[in-house]
Design a protein around this motif. Structure first.
Motif, PDB file in Angstrom:
ATOM      1  N   ARG A 377       0.834  -1.201   0.000  1.00  0.00           N
ATOM      2  CA  ARG A 377       0.000   0.000   0.000  1.00  0.00           C
ATOM      3  C   ARG A 377       0.872   1.256   0.000  1.00  0.00           C
ATOM      4  NH1 ARG A 377      -2.722   2.413   4.453  1.00  0.00           N
ATOM      5  NH2 ARG A 377      -4.365   3.793   3.699  1.00  0.00           N
ATOM      6  N   ASN A 378       1.948   1.228   0.829  1.00  0.00           N
ATOM      7  CA  ASN A 378       2.834   2.390   0.875  1.00  0.00           C
ATOM      8  C   ASN A 378       3.509   2.617  -0.475  1.00  0.00           C
ATOM      9  OD1 ASN A 378       2.151   2.930   3.441  1.00  0.00           O
ATOM     10  ND2 ASN A 378       4.084   2.326   4.377  1.00  0.00           N
ATOM     11  N   ALA A 380       2.246   1.809  -3.322  1.00  0.00           N
ATOM     12  CA  ALA A 380       1.219   2.337  -4.231  1.00  0.00           C
ATOM     13  C   ALA A 380       0.919   3.795  -3.938  1.00  0.00           C
ATOM     14  CB  ALA A 380      -0.053   1.501  -4.109  1.00  0.00           C
ATOM     15  N   LEU A 381       1.042   4.174  -2.666  1.00  0.00           N
ATOM     16  CA  LEU A 381       0.682   5.544  -2.297  1.00  0.00           C
ATOM     17  C   LEU A 381       1.869   6.500  -2.352  1.00  0.00           C
ATOM     18  CD1 LEU A 381      -1.674   4.964   0.759  1.00  0.00           C
ATOM     19  CD2 LEU A 381      -2.300   5.659  -1.535  1.00  0.00           C
ATOM     20  N   PRO A 383       3.437   8.036  -4.706  1.00  0.00           N
ATOM     21  CA  PRO A 383       3.291   9.265  -5.496  1.00  0.00           C
ATOM     22  C   PRO A 383       2.540  10.364  -4.767  1.00  0.00           C
ATOM     23  CG  PRO A 383       2.773   7.327  -6.814  1.00  0.00           C
ATOM     24  CD  PRO A 383       2.911   6.861  -5.406  1.00  0.00           C
ATOM     25  N   VAL A 384       1.690   9.986  -3.840  1.00  0.00           N
ATOM     26  CA  VAL A 384       0.934  11.010  -3.120  1.00  0.00           C
ATOM     27  C   VAL A 384       1.892  11.960  -2.402  1.00  0.00           C
ATOM     28  CG1 VAL A 384      -0.675  11.401  -1.222  1.00  0.00           C
ATOM     29  CG2 VAL A 384      -1.081   9.548  -2.835  1.00  0.00           C
ATOM     30  N   ALA A 385       2.957  11.381  -1.811  1.00  0.00           N
ATOM     31  CA  ALA A 385       3.901  12.217  -1.087  1.00  0.00           C
ATOM     32  C   ALA A 385       4.579  13.204  -2.036  1.00  0.00           C
ATOM     33  CB  ALA A 385       4.941  11.338  -0.394  1.00  0.00           C
ATOM     34  N   SER A 386       4.840  12.727  -3.245  1.00  0.00           N
ATOM     35  CA  SER A 386       5.539  13.614  -4.186  1.00  0.00           C
ATOM     36  C   SER A 386       4.665  14.800  -4.589  1.00  0.00           C
ATOM     37  CB  SER A 386       5.981  12.827  -5.423  1.00  0.00           C
ATOM     38  OG  SER A 386       4.848  12.471  -6.188  1.00  0.00           O
ATOM     39  N   LEU A 387       3.337  14.647  -4.484  1.00  0.00           N
ATOM     40  CA  LEU A 387       2.445  15.761  -4.833  1.00  0.00           C
ATOM     41  C   LEU A 387       2.667  16.948  -3.915  1.00  0.00           C
ATOM     42  CD1 LEU A 387      -0.960  13.974  -5.495  1.00  0.00           C
ATOM     43  CD2 LEU A 387       0.649  14.889  -7.149  1.00  0.00           C
ATOM     44  N   PHE A 388       3.179  16.658  -2.713  1.00  0.00           N
ATOM     45  CA  PHE A 388       3.352  17.736  -1.746  1.00  0.00           C
ATOM     46  C   PHE A 388       4.749  18.343  -1.810  1.00  0.00           C
ATOM     47  CE2 PHE A 388      -0.308  15.453  -0.426  1.00  0.00           C
ATOM     48  CZ  PHE A 388      -1.162  16.405   0.105  1.00  0.00           C
ATOM     49  N   GLU A 389       5.562  17.860  -2.755  1.00  0.00           N
ATOM     50  CA  GLU A 389       6.856  18.500  -2.999  1.00  0.00           C
ATOM     51  C   GLU A 389       6.596  19.797  -3.776  1.00  0.00           C
ATOM     52  OE1 GLU A 389       9.925  17.371  -2.136  1.00  0.00           O
ATOM     53  OE2 GLU A 389       8.903  15.786  -0.997  1.00  0.00           O
ATOM     54  N   ASP A 417      12.470  17.813 -11.172  1.00  0.00           N
ATOM     55  CA  ASP A 417      12.823  17.710  -9.751  1.00  0.00           C
ATOM     56  C   ASP A 417      14.293  17.368  -9.562  1.00  0.00           C
ATOM     57  OD1 ASP A 417      10.269  18.280  -8.882  1.00  0.00           O
ATOM     58  OD2 ASP A 417       9.633  16.176  -8.954  1.00  0.00           O
TER      59      ASP A 417
ATOM     60  N   LEU B  59       1.764   7.787   5.459  1.00  0.00           N
ATOM     61  CA  LEU B  59       1.192   8.606   4.393  1.00  0.00           C
ATOM     62  C   LEU B  59      -0.174   9.164   4.746  1.00  0.00           C
ATOM     63  CD1 LEU B  59       2.265   6.348   1.405  1.00  0.00           C
ATOM     64  CD2 LEU B  59       3.247   8.531   2.085  1.00  0.00           C
ATOM     65  N   TYR B  62      -0.778  12.974   4.304  1.00  0.00           N
ATOM     66  CA  TYR B  62      -0.948  13.419   2.912  1.00  0.00           C
ATOM     67  C   TYR B  62      -2.370  13.161   2.439  1.00  0.00           C
ATOM     68  CZ  TYR B  62       4.164  13.441   2.993  1.00  0.00           C
ATOM     69  OH  TYR B  62       5.471  13.691   3.314  1.00  0.00           O
ATOM     70  N   LEU B  66      -5.176  15.807   1.322  1.00  0.00           N
ATOM     71  CA  LEU B  66      -5.902  15.725   0.058  1.00  0.00           C
ATOM     72  C   LEU B  66      -7.402  15.796   0.285  1.00  0.00           C
ATOM     73  CD1 LEU B  66      -4.199  12.973  -2.123  1.00  0.00           C
ATOM     74  CD2 LEU B  66      -4.326  15.430  -2.533  1.00  0.00           C
ATOM     75  N   PRO B 100      -4.380   3.677  -9.212  1.00  0.00           N
ATOM     76  CA  PRO B 100      -5.332   3.758  -8.079  1.00  0.00           C
ATOM     77  C   PRO B 100      -4.582   3.946  -6.760  1.00  0.00           C
ATOM     78  CG  PRO B 100      -5.156   1.506  -8.886  1.00  0.00           C
ATOM     79  CD  PRO B 100      -4.375   2.345  -9.837  1.00  0.00           C
ATOM     80  N   LEU B 101      -5.102   4.864  -5.943  1.00  0.00           N
ATOM     81  CA  LEU B 101      -4.482   5.107  -4.637  1.00  0.00           C
ATOM     82  C   LEU B 101      -5.393   4.561  -3.555  1.00  0.00           C
ATOM     83  CD1 LEU B 101      -3.212   8.725  -5.310  1.00  0.00           C
ATOM     84  CD2 LEU B 101      -1.881   6.617  -5.301  1.00  0.00           C
ATOM     85  N   PHE B 107      -3.914   8.472  -9.018  1.00  0.00           N
ATOM     86  CA  PHE B 107      -2.781   9.332  -9.346  1.00  0.00           C
ATOM     87  C   PHE B 107      -2.764   9.508 -10.866  1.00  0.00           C
ATOM     88  CE2 PHE B 107       1.716   9.966 -10.430  1.00  0.00           C
ATOM     89  CZ  PHE B 107       2.005  11.050  -9.618  1.00  0.00           C
ATOM     90  N   ARG B 137       0.614  19.451 -10.076  1.00  0.00           N
ATOM     91  CA  ARG B 137       2.004  19.811  -9.825  1.00  0.00           C
ATOM     92  C   ARG B 137       2.814  19.690 -11.110  1.00  0.00           C
ATOM     93  NH1 ARG B 137       6.512  16.793  -8.526  1.00  0.00           N
ATOM     94  NH2 ARG B 137       8.078  17.930  -7.323  1.00  0.00           N
ATOM     95  N   ALA B 139       5.827  18.735 -12.628  1.00  0.00           N
ATOM     96  CA  ALA B 139       7.008  17.943 -12.263  1.00  0.00           C
ATOM     97  C   ALA B 139       8.160  18.221 -13.220  1.00  0.00           C
ATOM     98  CB  ALA B 139       6.668  16.464 -12.288  1.00  0.00           C
ATOM     99  N   GLU B 160       1.404  16.413 -12.579  1.00  0.00           N
ATOM    100  CA  GLU B 160       0.986  15.270 -11.738  1.00  0.00           C
ATOM    101  C   GLU B 160      -0.083  15.752 -10.764  1.00  0.00           C
ATOM    102  OE1 GLU B 160       5.293  12.912 -11.506  1.00  0.00           O
ATOM    103  OE2 GLU B 160       4.566  14.095  -9.804  1.00  0.00           O
ATOM    104  N   VAL B 162      -3.985  14.285  -8.537  1.00  0.00           N
ATOM    105  CA  VAL B 162      -4.910  13.199  -8.219  1.00  0.00           C
ATOM    106  C   VAL B 162      -6.309  13.618  -8.597  1.00  0.00           C
ATOM    107  CG1 VAL B 162      -3.549  12.220  -6.337  1.00  0.00           C
ATOM    108  CG2 VAL B 162      -5.171  14.059  -5.863  1.00  0.00           C
TER     109      VAL B 162
END
Lengths: 468, 173
Positions: A377-378, A380-381, A383-389, A417, B59, B62, B66, B100-101, B107, B137, B139, B160, B162
């Motif tokens: 799951r981590n 898969a998720l 990319p979510v963290a990268s959205l906050f860069e 980046d 996570l 985040y 969102l 899928p997230l 994403f 974003r 990128a 990028e 969601v």
């Protein structure tokens, strides 16, 4: 006594013209003796009844065992040797061996073997005591007449011998005589070391006033006693009995007559008057040589016979209860531990399902499955963290602002980046350095390349950089 | 049962009870330690699960951000471009397959290629992407000036972000 456990006992020394009753009780320092009654001559009715009532009450409440003695003159003591090493097998043949050593039929006797032990040379040695049933009946009737109904009718000489071992321990291996001097008898328990070997009972000679005894009586008595002492060295003579204190002249006269030409160590037992009563009471409670009870068969004490039975029943019930309690405890313990394991297992499965967001988990694989699920799951998720860069827009805006201020023009800007590339022209060789400084502040490791000045006077430059 | 046989029966019962007690003790002596070992192992697993849970929550902030940032369906970058730069020539758009997230989120990654676009339109578009909720974003950005005054440019933008699949909609660009 086998099967019966009490903390106190009574010993009764009842003879012609003498009565002593002693109570023995277990204490942390051994046995403690209390003289209930001790007296020579006629015992007052009140005192005798008081002592009898006390013993009867203690017996009725089953807190004490009452023991009396069968006089030595009414019983026979024999030393038997069985030529076999097994005590159990020896026990079976001892009655037959005793039978041939008795002056009366064994069937008409009460008998006991208070000492049975294996000898170092592989045989079994036993001390046998036997008495005609008629003598036992007579003795019980006499005691009943005095108000006593003892549960134990012990043999006098073995009891004296055992008590003397405790109160006056043997100092050598020579002849040892325990002499009980009572108004009606003089009993000699004779042996060596710890072993009682024979018993001699004398009635003649030592009257209340020694001077009353005829010379013939005295001579006959001494003639019987002298062989007892033997000729092989020193001997110990322990005086016990009420006459030791009550008739010291008779004792001294006896010692004078017998001691001539012999090496005898004369010892007076402490409190000799109650010695036999103490011996009888102590034998019931002590762990040493067992008391022998000549009240056997239909002469047995009616109430006491059920003591052992009741004690055995109590022991069986206690064993039953303890066994069941132990079983119940162990089963409960195991069930509790098993239930606890099931609870922990349930919690583990529930937590693993919750943490790993799993529909089900395999027993024993809970942690691994949850870990795998969380890792998946981590991943898969991620990319979510990268959205906050920070995006490239603020960097781009910063570069454009600097370019305007410094007169720079950009031809190509590539911004990512992890990499940057800028191509443009600068009004001089230094202005483009501000862009490089800006990019370094953004974390890029940069390289700048300046070309030769063009015809219009501007300096082409290229900045490249990367970052992790 | 005769009275005489009662003590014997009692003795047998006592012996049986003692044997049962002893047997149960031996059984428990073997069973209980095994249970305790398994309990210890499972409790150790439970403690380890607490660490796994911390990883699982890494996570969570985040995702919470969102969720807090948007209440409805996010605006697509194409719609945003049409809104902020209606005169700009339509770019070539390449959309990667949605990933899928969690909780319905997907994403998304778009690459916009402009052959010739006014720099002002490009700036407005990038500013709109950056301030959108949730943001798109930028990128990667590649801008190449097409005239000496840098008023027009060729550009390639990788965005990028969601979005959430509409209920019943299939995943797709």
């Amino acid at each position: 006594m086998k099967g019966v456990r009490v903390s106190s006992s009574y010993g009764i020394d009842a003879g012609d013209g003498f009565l002593a009753v002693v109570r023995a009780a277990r204490s942390p320092r051994g046995l403690a003796f209390t003289t209930v009654l001790s007296g020579t001559g006629p015992v007052t009715e009140d005192a005798g009844q008081g002592a009898a009532s006390e013993t009867a009450l203690a017996a009725a409440r089953r807190i004490s065992i009452v023991a009396a003695a069968l006089p030595a003159r009414d019983s026979v003591v024999r030393r038997l040797t069985v030529p076999m090493p097994s005590v159990a097998r020896a026990r079976r043949v001892l009655p037959s061996l005793l039978d041939v050593r008795l002056p009366f039929r064994l069937e008409d006797c009460a008998f006991a073997f208070p000492v049975i032990r294996r000898t170092p040379d592989g045989r079994v040695d036993a001390l046998a005591v036997a008495a005609p049933r008629s003598a036992v009946e007579r003795r019980l009737a006499a005691l009943k007449g005095a108000g006593f109904d003892p549960m134990i009718l012990d043999a006098e000489a073995p009891a004296l011998w055992a008590r003397a071992q405790s109160e006056c321990p043997a100092t050598g291996t020579g002849i040892r005589v325990v002499a009980h001097f009572a108004p009606d008898r003089l009993v000699l328990a004779v042996g060596r070391g710890e072993d009682l070997e024979s018993v001699v009972t004398l009635r003649e000679g030592l009257g209340a006033a020694p001077s009353d005894a005829s010379d013939g009586d005295r001579a006959a008595m001494l003639q019987r006693v002298r062989p007892v002492l033997g000729t092989d060295g020193s001997a110990e003579w322990i005086w016990t009995g009420p006459r030791v204190e009550g008739d010291p002249e008779a004792v001294a006269s006896f010692e004078r007559d017998l001691g001539a030409g012999t090496d005898v160590r004369w010892i007076r037992a402490p409190e000799p008057a109650t010695f036999l009563a103490r011996a009888l009471a102590a034998r019931v409670l002590s762990a040493g040589p067992a008391a022998c009870n000549l009240r056997q068969g239909d002469l047995a004490h009616a109430g006491f016979a059920s003591w052992g039975l009741a004690a055995g029943r109590r022991a069986a019930v206690a064993c039953l209860v303890a066994g069941l309690a132990l079983a119940a405890f162990q089963v409960s313990l195991t069930a509790w531990v098993s239930r606890r394991e099931a609870d922990v297992q349930r919690r583990l499965e529930s937590e693993a399902r919750r943490v790993g967001r799993l529909a089900g988990v395999q027993r024993g694989q809970e942690l691994r499955m949850a870990k795998d699920a969380v890792t998946r799951r981590n991943t898969a998720l991620a990319p979510v963290a990268s959205l906050f860069e920070p995006s490239a827009v603020p960097r781009l805006a910063g570069m454009l602002r600097l370019a305007r201020q410094s007169g720079l023009t950009f031809e190509v800007i590539e911004l990512a980046d992890d990499a940057v590339r800028v191509e443009g022209t600068s009004p001089d060789r230094d202005a483009c350095g501000r862009i490089e400084d800006f990019l370094r502040l953004q974390g890029y490791r940069t390289r700048i390349r300046r070309n030769d000045e063009a015809v219009d006077g501007r300096v082409p430059f290229t900045i490249e950089g990367d970052r992790k | 049962m005769s009275p005489g046989s009662q003590p014997a029966v009692l003795r047998w019962l006592a012996a049986a009870a003692a044997a049962a007690g002893l047997g149960c003790t031996l059984w428990a002596a073997r069973a209980v330690p095994a249970h305790l070992v398994r309990i210890d192992r499972r409790e150790a697993d439970l403690r380890s699960l607490a660490n796994v849970e911390n990883d699982a929550r890494a996570l969570a902030p985040y995702l919470a951000a969102l969720t807090a940032a948007t209440g409805g369906i996010a605006e697509t970058p194409e719609a945003m471009l049409r809104r902020v730069a209606p005169g700009a020539a339509a770019p070539t758009v390449a959309a990667a397959a949605p990933e899928p997230l969690d909780d319905g989120w997907r994403f998304r990654r778009y690459t916009f290629s402009f052959a010739d676009v006014p720099v002002d339109s490009l700036s407005a578009f990038l500013a709109a992407c950056d301030t959108a909720r949730p943001p798109w974003r930028a990128a990667q950005v590649r801008i190449q000036a097409l005239d000496p005054g840098s008023t027009r440019a060729r550009a390639a933008l990788t965005l990028e972000g969601v979005d959430r699949a509409e209920p019943g909609a299939k995943d797709g660009p």
